[in-house]
Design a protein around this motif. Structure first.
Motif, PDB file in Angstrom:
ATOM      1  N   PRO A   1       0.814  -1.234   0.000  1.00 26.86           N
ATOM      2  CA  PRO A   1       0.000   0.000   0.000  1.00 26.86           C
ATOM      3  C   PRO A   1       0.843   1.277   0.000  1.00 26.86           C
ATOM      4  O   PRO A   1       0.526   2.241  -0.710  1.00 26.86           O
ATOM      5  N   SER A   2       1.931   1.296   0.785  1.00 26.11           N
ATOM      6  CA  SER A   2       2.753   2.513   0.823  1.00 26.11           C
ATOM      7  C   SER A   2       3.567   2.671  -0.456  1.00 26.11           C
ATOM      8  O   SER A   2       3.873   3.787  -0.873  1.00 26.11           O
ATOM      9  N   THR A   3       3.900   1.546  -1.089  1.00 19.98           N
ATOM     10  CA  THR A   3       4.586   1.633  -2.382  1.00 19.98           C
ATOM     11  C   THR A   3       3.657   2.286  -3.399  1.00 19.98           C
ATOM     12  O   THR A   3       4.059   3.184  -4.156  1.00 19.98           O
ATOM     13  N   LEU A   4       2.422   1.836  -3.402  1.00 24.71           N
ATOM     14  CA  LEU A   4       1.437   2.400  -4.336  1.00 24.71           C
ATOM     15  C   LEU A   4       1.307   3.911  -4.140  1.00 24.71           C
ATOM     16  O   LEU A   4       1.284   4.684  -5.092  1.00 24.71           O
ATOM     17  N   LYS A   5       1.286   4.302  -2.868  1.00 27.40           N
ATOM     18  CA  LYS A   5       1.134   5.720  -2.531  1.00 27.40           C
ATOM     19  C   LYS A   5       2.337   6.543  -3.001  1.00 27.40           C
ATOM     20  O   LYS A   5       2.191   7.702  -3.382  1.00 27.40           O
ATOM     21  N   ALA A   6       3.519   5.938  -2.963  1.00 23.26           N
ATOM     22  CA  ALA A   6       4.738   6.667  -3.321  1.00 23.26           C
ATOM     23  C   ALA A   6       4.940   6.761  -4.826  1.00 23.26           C
ATOM     24  O   ALA A   6       5.666   7.646  -5.305  1.00 23.26           O
ATOM     25  N   LEU A   7       4.317   5.866  -5.571  1.00 18.98           N
ATOM     26  CA  LEU A   7       4.534   5.855  -7.027  1.00 18.98           C
ATOM     27  C   LEU A   7       3.889   7.071  -7.697  1.00 18.98           C
ATOM     28  O   LEU A   7       2.864   7.583  -7.222  1.00 18.98           O
ATOM     29  N   PRO A   8       4.447   7.522  -8.821  1.00 16.78           N
ATOM     30  CA  PRO A   8       3.777   8.551  -9.604  1.00 16.78           C
ATOM     31  C   PRO A   8       2.399   8.043 -10.048  1.00 16.78           C
ATOM     32  O   PRO A   8       2.231   6.833 -10.259  1.00 16.78           O
ATOM     33  N   LEU A   9       1.473   8.956 -10.184  1.00 14.04           N
ATOM     34  CA  LEU A   9       0.096   8.576 -10.529  1.00 14.04           C
ATOM     35  C   LEU A   9       0.030   7.673 -11.750  1.00 14.04           C
ATOM     36  O   LEU A   9      -0.708   6.689 -11.784  1.00 14.04           O
ATOM     37  N   ALA A  10       0.860   8.006 -12.749  1.00 14.89           N
ATOM     38  CA  ALA A  10       0.800   7.265 -14.011  1.00 14.89           C
ATOM     39  C   ALA A  10       1.218   5.805 -13.847  1.00 14.89           C
ATOM     40  O   ALA A  10       0.827   4.948 -14.642  1.00 14.89           O
ATOM     41  N   ASP A  11       2.024   5.523 -12.817  1.00 16.88           N
ATOM     42  CA  ASP A  11       2.520   4.145 -12.627  1.00 16.88           C
ATOM     43  C   ASP A  11       1.613   3.310 -11.728  1.00 16.88           C
ATOM     44  O   ASP A  11       1.761   2.087 -11.658  1.00 16.88           O
ATOM     45  N   ARG A  12       0.714   3.969 -11.031  1.00 15.53           N
ATOM     46  CA  ARG A  12      -0.057   3.237 -10.022  1.00 15.53           C
ATOM     47  C   ARG A  12      -0.951   2.131 -10.591  1.00 15.53           C
ATOM     48  O   ARG A  12      -1.012   1.038 -10.019  1.00 15.53           O
ATOM     49  N   PRO A  13      -1.649   2.369 -11.696  1.00 15.57           N
ATOM     50  CA  PRO A  13      -2.515   1.283 -12.190  1.00 15.57           C
ATOM     51  C   PRO A  13      -1.738   0.015 -12.527  1.00 15.57           C
ATOM     52  O   PRO A  13      -2.169  -1.094 -12.174  1.00 15.57           O
ATOM     53  N   ALA A  14      -0.592   0.168 -13.176  1.00  7.02           N
ATOM     54  CA  ALA A  14       0.183  -1.021 -13.559  1.00  7.02           C
ATOM     55  C   ALA A  14       0.681  -1.755 -12.325  1.00  7.02           C
ATOM     56  O   ALA A  14       0.663  -2.996 -12.265  1.00  7.02           O
ATOM     57  N   TYR A  15       1.122  -0.990 -11.312  1.00  5.95           N
ATOM     58  CA  TYR A  15       1.605  -1.628 -10.073  1.00  5.95           C
ATOM     59  C   TYR A  15       0.446  -2.343  -9.377  1.00  5.95           C
ATOM     60  O   TYR A  15       0.570  -3.497  -8.938  1.00  5.95           O
ATOM     61  N   ALA A  16      -0.687  -1.640  -9.286  1.00  6.21           N
ATOM     62  CA  ALA A  16      -1.846  -2.222  -8.596  1.00  6.21           C
ATOM     63  C   ALA A  16      -2.311  -3.500  -9.291  1.00  6.21           C
ATOM     64  O   ALA A  16      -2.643  -4.500  -8.644  1.00  6.21           O
ATOM     65  N   LEU A  17      -2.265  -3.479 -10.611  1.00  6.69           N
ATOM     66  CA  LEU A  17      -2.675  -4.658 -11.370  1.00  6.69           C
ATOM     67  C   LEU A  17      -1.713  -5.817 -11.084  1.00  6.69           C
ATOM     68  O   LEU A  17      -2.127  -6.962 -10.887  1.00  6.69           O
ATOM     69  N   ALA A  18      -0.428  -5.502 -11.036  1.00  7.35           N
ATOM     70  CA  ALA A  18       0.584  -6.551 -10.831  1.00  7.35           C
ATOM     71  C   ALA A  18       0.469  -7.182  -9.452  1.00  7.35           C
ATOM     72  O   ALA A  18       0.593  -8.400  -9.306  1.00  7.35           O
ATOM     73  N   VAL A  19       0.234  -6.378  -8.434  1.00 10.21           N
ATOM     74  CA  VAL A  19       0.225  -6.938  -7.079  1.00 10.21           C
ATOM     75  C   VAL A  19      -1.186  -7.158  -6.540  1.00 10.21           C
ATOM     76  O   VAL A  19      -1.358  -7.593  -5.408  1.00 10.21           O
ATOM     77  N   GLY A  20      -2.205  -6.852  -7.339  1.00  9.18           N
ATOM     78  CA  GLY A  20      -3.561  -7.173  -6.920  1.00  9.18           C
ATOM     79  C   GLY A  20      -4.223  -6.127  -6.068  1.00  9.18           C
ATOM     80  O   GLY A  20      -4.998  -6.438  -5.177  1.00  9.18           O
ATOM     81  N   LEU A  21      -3.899  -4.869  -6.319  1.00  7.10           N
ATOM     82  CA  LEU A  21      -4.497  -3.793  -5.527  1.00  7.10           C
ATOM     83  C   LEU A  21      -5.491  -2.978  -6.341  1.00  7.10           C
ATOM     84  O   LEU A  21      -5.807  -1.863  -5.994  1.00  7.10           O
ATOM     85  N   GLN A  22      -5.986  -3.546  -7.424  1.00 11.41           N
ATOM     86  CA  GLN A  22      -6.678  -2.696  -8.397  1.00 11.41           C
ATOM     87  C   GLN A  22      -7.933  -2.017  -7.884  1.00 11.41           C
ATOM     88  O   GLN A  22      -8.254  -0.924  -8.298  1.00 11.41           O
ATOM     89  N   ASP A  23      -8.688  -2.666  -6.994  1.00 12.40           N
ATOM     90  CA  ASP A  23      -9.903  -1.980  -6.547  1.00 12.40           C
ATOM     91  C   ASP A  23      -9.768  -1.370  -5.156  1.00 12.40           C
ATOM     92  O   ASP A  23     -10.715  -0.833  -4.617  1.00 12.40           O
ATOM     93  N   GLY A  24      -8.576  -1.514  -4.559  1.00 19.61           N
ATOM     94  CA  GLY A  24      -8.333  -0.863  -3.277  1.00 19.61           C
ATOM     95  C   GLY A  24      -8.932  -1.588  -2.101  1.00 19.61           C
ATOM     96  O   GLY A  24      -8.760  -1.183  -0.952  1.00 19.61           O
ATOM     97  N   SER A  25      -9.623  -2.700  -2.301  1.00 18.94           N
ATOM     98  CA  SER A  25     -10.246  -3.377  -1.164  1.00 18.94           C
ATOM     99  C   SER A  25      -9.284  -4.396  -0.570  1.00 18.94           C
ATOM    100  O   SER A  25      -8.637  -5.152  -1.294  1.00 18.94           O
ATOM    101  N   ASP A  26      -9.212  -4.420   0.734  1.00 21.78           N
ATOM    102  CA  ASP A  26      -8.382  -5.376   1.470  1.00 21.78           C
ATOM    103  C   ASP A  26      -7.057  -5.645   0.750  1.00 21.78           C
ATOM    104  O   ASP A  26      -6.784  -6.776   0.338  1.00 21.78           O
ATOM    105  N   PRO A  27      -6.246  -4.608   0.553  1.00 21.47           N
ATOM    106  CA  PRO A  27      -5.046  -4.784  -0.286  1.00 21.47           C
ATOM    107  C   PRO A  27      -4.088  -5.846   0.228  1.00 21.47           C
ATOM    108  O   PRO A  27      -3.565  -6.648  -0.545  1.00 21.47           O
ATOM    109  N   VAL A  28      -3.908  -5.899   1.552  1.00 20.92           N
ATOM    110  CA  VAL A  28      -2.934  -6.865   2.081  1.00 20.92           C
ATOM    111  C   VAL A  28      -3.393  -8.293   1.789  1.00 20.92           C
ATOM    112  O   VAL A  28      -2.619  -9.144   1.344  1.00 20.92           O
TER     113      VAL A  28
END
Lengths: 350, 103
Positions: free
Chosen positions: A314-341
């Motif tokens: 979650p903190s990695t996602l927050k630190a990434l530039p906006l443009a990179d966040r979707p790809a990161y979230a998709l890779a690690v499974g954070l795409q909808d923001g629910s129960d990320p851990v």
């Protein structure tokens, strides 16, 4: 604190600037000191202390320390030979790289190489080269321990890729630490200056001393909740070397938003080592650090190594530039923001 | 034990890594080997000298300036150490290659 731990801290401080030159008696703890020295990875400093007459004890205890050091050195040398092989393979493939941590520090910073043991090969490559670096080592017989999370993840978001060559681990790093502080660092800067370490008749490229000090601090502050004494000693030894450019150190830490990292690293070193650290480092302890950086330290402080990636996601996602966040979230499974851990855990457990 | 060699025969240390151990011992591991060889006694000193003084006859004068033993005794010790280096594949001899080529 137990007697063995107290003695281990005194041994780890042997020869550091400002340390007490008092003799260290081992008889109080006997051979119980050996596993402590092994865990703290300071058998080499102890062995040198024995040679120099700084450590005293029953001959059986001294013999146990020496025998344990001999064995650790046998393992370390096998890993060092692997570091030479990896560097040669990368040279032949045209991959610019830097040998990190133990294999480099043993030959640049330590009083003698046998002071500093290490347990794996760590090598930094550029993000653009990491896929090729993995291919080169795989073709040479190494096995990747974990599959890439998603195509392109290693080069864009990964901290490192771990491969196994026989029983030796080789970590190919893209950045020096995981999580938000890895996002904020600019690893290309680590390739601007180059130092060489002579090993096996070859000059292996490594970081300049200032970059080694930056790395040592990041490793201590973000690597483990309770870092081993060997890593704390790295900070004190590097900080005392002539080649440190503290102006550049400060500029790097400012650009990398790493004030909280250095603050924690210096505090940890001060707490366990009997050493005088230079003012240029100590002032980080008292310096004001933005809350946004301080709060990013917390997710690193877990002893559960298997849960570390999930804690940092979650903190990695927050630190990434906006443009990179979707790809990161998709890779690690954070795409909808629910129960990320939980989602990350599920993904890694698949 | 290694075959005999002349005091003038030259030797080269193979590419290796090494570590000094407590009590004056040394571990040397050739890059092509799986395990290191331990050097003790005078062997670490002779190993170091071999880097710049590649034969028995080149090493003996160096040791004569440090020890009171006769040249013959010193040469015997150096030959024993180099035999051990040969047996442990820590050295090669360019003269062996030259002899093969001449033959």
């Amino acid at each position: 604190m137990g007697a063995a731990e107290r003695i281990a801290e005194r041994i780890a401080s042997i020869g550091l600037p400002g340390s007490s030159p008092d003799l260290i008696e081992l008889d109080e703890v006997g051979s119980a000191i050996v596993p402590m020295l092994m865990n703290e990875r300071i058998l080499g400093v102890a062995a040198r202390g024995i040679d120099q007459g700084a450590l005293l004890g029953d001959e059986d205890v001294i013999g146990d320390v020496i025998a344990a050091h001999d064995e650790v050195m046998r393992q370390t040398m096998r890993i060092e030979v692997k570091a030479v092989e990896v560097s040669q393979l990368f040279d032949e493939a045209g991959i610019d790289h830097r040998i990190l941590k133990g294999a480099a520090l043993a030959h640049t910073m330590a009083v003698r190489p046998a002071d500093r043991s290490f347990r794996d090969v760590d090598v930094l490559v550029g993000g653009d080269d990491i896929d090729q670096a993995v291919q080169v080592l795989t073709r040479a017989g190494s096995t990747r321990l974990q599959a890439e999370l998603r195509a392109g993840y290693d080069a864009r978001f990964g901290k490192s890729v771990t491969l196994k060559s026989g029983d030796i681990e080789v970590d190919i790093h893209r950045v020096l630490s995981p999580g938000p502080f890895g996002v904020w660092m600019k690893p290309k800067e680590l390739f601007l200056l180059r130092q060489s370490v002579q090993l096996g008749g070859r000059g292996l490229p490594t970081l300049d001393p200032t970059s080694h000090l930056v790395h040592a601090c990041y490793h201590v502050a973000l690597g483990q909740v309770t870092p081993v004494l060997s890593n704390l000693r790295d900070i004190a030894m590097l900080a005392a070397t002539d080649g440190i450019d503290f102006d550049r150190f400060d500029e790097t830490i400012t650009r990398w938003r790493g004030g909280a990292v250095i603050k924690r690293a210096v505090r940890l070193a001060q707490a366990r080592l009997d050493a005088e650290l230079p003012d240029e480092l100590v002032r980080y302890v008292h310096a004001a650090v933005p809350a946004s950086e301080l709060e990013m330290i917390a997710p690193y402080l877990t002893n559960d190594s298997s849960g570390r990636f999930a804690a940092l996601a979650p903190s990695t996602l927050k630190a990434l530039p906006l443009a990179d966040r979707p790809a990161y979230a998709l890779a690690v499974g954070l795409q909808d923001g629910s129960d990320p851990v939980g989602r990350v855990r599920n993904m890694l457990g698949r | 034990m290694s075959e005999t060699f002349a005091n003038s025969q030259r030797f080269e240390r193979v590419p290796h890594v090494e570590r000094s151990l407590a009590r004056g011992r040394r571990l040397v591991q050739p890059l092509v080997a799986d395990t290191p060889t331990q050097l003790a006694g005078s062997a670490p000193m002779i190993w170091d000298l071999l880097d710049a003084h590649p034969s028995v006859e080149a090493i003996v004068p160096e040791l004569q300036s440090r020890f009171t033993d006769s040249p013959d005794v010193i040469a015997g010790g150096v030959r024993a150490a180099i035999s051990m280096f040969i047996d442990s594949s820590l050295v090669t001899s360019p003269d062996d290659v030259a002899n093969v080529e001449e033959a």
